[in-house]
Design a protein around this motif. Structure first.
Motif, PDB file in Angstrom:
ATOM      1  N   ALA A  89       0.830  -1.216   0.000  1.00  0.00           N
ATOM      2  CA  ALA A  89       0.000   0.000   0.000  1.00  0.00           C
ATOM      3  C   ALA A  89       0.858   1.256   0.000  1.00  0.00           C
ATOM      4  CB  ALA A  89      -0.938  -0.001   1.210  1.00  0.00           C
ATOM      5  N   GLU A  90       1.959   1.245   0.732  1.00  0.00           N
ATOM      6  CA  GLU A  90       2.844   2.418   0.760  1.00  0.00           C
ATOM      7  C   GLU A  90       3.318   2.775  -0.644  1.00  0.00           C
ATOM      8  OE1 GLU A  90       4.741   2.164   5.255  1.00  0.00           O
ATOM      9  OE2 GLU A  90       5.778   1.138   3.606  1.00  0.00           O
ATOM     10  N   GLY A  91       3.555   1.774  -1.470  1.00  0.00           N
ATOM     11  CA  GLY A  91       3.977   2.005  -2.850  1.00  0.00           C
ATOM     12  C   GLY A  91       2.901   2.632  -3.716  1.00  0.00           C
ATOM     13  N   ARG A  92       1.654   2.528  -3.298  1.00  0.00           N
ATOM     14  CA  ARG A  92       0.533   3.096  -4.071  1.00  0.00           C
ATOM     15  C   ARG A  92       0.071   4.448  -3.539  1.00  0.00           C
ATOM     16  NH1 ARG A  92      -1.181  -2.357  -3.281  1.00  0.00           N
ATOM     17  NH2 ARG A  92      -2.664  -1.641  -1.710  1.00  0.00           N
ATOM     18  N   MET A  93       0.606   4.892  -2.409  1.00  0.00           N
ATOM     19  CA  MET A  93       0.147   6.146  -1.795  1.00  0.00           C
ATOM     20  C   MET A  93       0.689   7.361  -2.544  1.00  0.00           C
ATOM     21  SD  MET A  93       0.484   5.385   2.277  1.00  0.00           S
ATOM     22  CE  MET A  93      -0.387   4.016   3.027  1.00  0.00           C
ATOM     23  N   SER A  94      -0.153   8.378  -2.652  1.00  0.00           N
ATOM     24  CA  SER A  94       0.302   9.656  -3.200  1.00  0.00           C
ATOM     25  C   SER A  94       1.270  10.272  -2.192  1.00  0.00           C
ATOM     26  CB  SER A  94      -0.890  10.591  -3.415  1.00  0.00           C
ATOM     27  OG  SER A  94      -1.400  11.024  -2.164  1.00  0.00           O
TER      28      SER A  94
END
Length: 125
Positions: free
Chosen positions: A18-23
């Motif tokens: 999820a961290e990789g997908r966060m703006s």
């Protein structure tokens, strides 16, 4: 198939993904509210798996993972270590953090809450 609670290792896989997908804006908020995952008590459904994993705390709210429904939720708490509300949203972590950002910016919760079914007779209109 029998349900098994999510392991901390599996939870970390979800968090890192999820961290990789966060703006950038959501990631900055996440970095300031995240905590090492810890199990918190929830009296309605949380006893089966020994509680639910809380991953972030901000004010009187926490972000936690509902491994029964496979999704992150944002709930209130009064006493640390005990969730005050049970929700069964199936949101990804970045959506839950984005919702916290929306609450900060607007004062409004932007996600519809899904609770467990309520017993009783459904009435048509």
């Amino acid at each position: 198939m029998d349900w098994e609670p999510i392991s901390e290792t599996e939870l970390w896989d979800k968090i890192i993904s999820a961290e990789g997908r966060m703006s950038p804006q959501v990631l900055r908020l996440w970095e300031s509210i995240k905590i090492p995952p810890e199990k918190w008590v929830e009296q309605t459904y949380g006893t089966v798996g020994g509680g639910f994993w809380v991953v972030a705390v901000i004010g009187g709210r926490v972000i936690w993972f509902n491994d029964i429904e496979d999704g992150f939720n944002c709930s209130s708490y009064i006493v640390a270590g005990k969730l005050s509300e049970y929700f069964c949203n199936q949101d990804e972590l970045e959506i839950a953090v984005q919702n916290v950002l929306a609450i900060i910016e607007t004062g409004r919760d932007s996600i519809a809450r899904r609770s467990v079914p309520i017993p009783g007779e459904w009435q048509s209109r």
